[in-house]
Design an enzyme around this catalytic site. Structure first.
Site, PDB file in Angstrom:
ATOM      1  N   PRO A   2       0.812  -1.375  -0.118  1.00 36.34           N
ATOM      2  CA  PRO A   2      -0.159  -0.045  -0.083  1.00 36.34           C
ATOM      3  C   PRO A   2       0.889   1.234   0.007  1.00 36.34           C
ATOM      4  CG  PRO A   2      -0.946  -1.583   1.702  1.00 36.34           C
ATOM      5  CD  PRO A   2       0.486  -2.020   1.185  1.00 36.34           C
ATOM      6  N   GLU A   3       0.525   2.092  -1.241  1.00 35.08           N
ATOM      7  CA  GLU A   3       1.138   3.331  -1.075  1.00 35.08           C
ATOM      8  C   GLU A   3       0.083   4.158  -1.092  1.00 35.08           C
ATOM      9  OE1 GLU A   3       4.117   3.854  -4.025  1.00 35.08           O
ATOM     10  OE2 GLU A   3       4.767   2.094  -4.167  1.00 35.08           O
TER      11      GLU A   3
END
Length: 271
Positions: A2-3
């Site tokens: 997850p960014e």
DNA sequence: CTAACTCCCTGATAGC
DNA sequence: TGCTATCAGGGAGTTA
């Protein structure tokens, strides 16, 4: 992994799933992620209600009706689900927060690089633990001029600068690679060597790519999932990350470790 | 101040 | 088949 776009997708889903729900029970099944989880049990959450959920950097921040915030980071392998109580706990689901609608907020994180804490608000209305982090890449503060100024006197590679959360938040390995490819700038370039025009291009492309990835519900490379279990569809639109050949010129891509992260780029299109 | 390094952790995969 | 080695990576911390 997850960014920013993935955290944004999660926060939006949680805003719908948690809003106006009251916490009826908190269960912790593992001692710690990045920090100990026991404090969650002793935080007095039962009886409190959620007001909604928002995003800052790569964190999702769920507001409680007592002014505190359930602050979460997904590390490498964090997945959040909101499912009925009848669904059995998965192997790496470390925290359950039971809700008044009979569903359960579940925090899964096999590699345990994630973060889940109840935080007080700082002066800026965001959790105290996020004080002092960099600007939001989708905000007006993130401009070519800003990046140009931030890059002066910095000898490290531009990819490290773009991924430096003290400068600009939420751009991780995948989106840094995509941004620099779109900008024609090698990830190995010294930050201090960037021209103002290149900084303009990097900022413009970062914003465009992040916005498009948010529309796609993020990028699923291996284990990332949205709150509803779906995969992030931006993975199909990646142009350089993980690629063997350049989609523009068909030249073989190059792979280098920069700041401890694997970095793909095209030695022909990026300089 | 910057930069370079280590550590945390499991699962997928490659090699033998 | 079954073992071991390697790699993936965000953020915090330490050292120079």
């Amino acid at each position: 992994m997850p960014e920013l776009p993935e955290a944004e997708s999660i926060a939006r889903s949680l805003d719908r799933a948690l809003k106006k729900r009251k916490i009826t029970k908190v269960e912790v099944f593992f001692p710690k992620l990045r920090t100990p989880l026991e404090p969650l049990k002793r935080a007095g959450l039962v009886g409190k209600s959620f007001l909604g959920c928002r995003r800052r950097a790569r964190y999702a921040v769920a507001d409680l009706d007592d002014g505190r915030m359930l602050t979460m980071h997904f590390g490498m392998s964090g997945v959040v689900r909101v499912e009925p109580e009848s669904v059995p706990r998965r192997k790496h689901e470390h925290v359950f927060i039971h809700l008044s609608d009979g569903r359960v907020f579940r925090f899964e994180d096999p590699r345990r690089f994630g973060f889940l804490e109840v935080q007080k608000a700082g002066k800026d209305g965001w959790p105290e633990c996020l004080a002092g982090i960099g600007v939001e890449p989708l905000s007006r503060e993130f401009t070519g001029e800003f990046l140009f100024n931030a890059s002066r006197g910095r000898k490290k590679p531009v990819k490290e600068l773009v991924m430096d959360n003290a400068v600009v938040t939420g751009i991780g390995n995948i989106y840094a690679a995509e941004t620099l490819f779109a900008s024609g700038v090698s990830p190995l370039r010294r930050a201090s060597d960037l021209t103002r025009t290149e900084c303009d291009a990097i900022v413009r492309n970062a914003k465009r790519i992040l916005r498009e990835a948010i529309k796609c519900g993020g990028t699923t490379v291996s284990d990332y999932r949205n709150v509803d279990g779906s995969e992030g569809k931006f993975a199909q639109k990646l142009k350089i990350y993980g690629m063997k050949t350049c989609p523009k010129c068909a030249h073989a891509t190059a792979k280098a470790v920069i700041g401890g992260r694997t970095s793909w780029f095209c030695p022909n299109c990026q300089s």
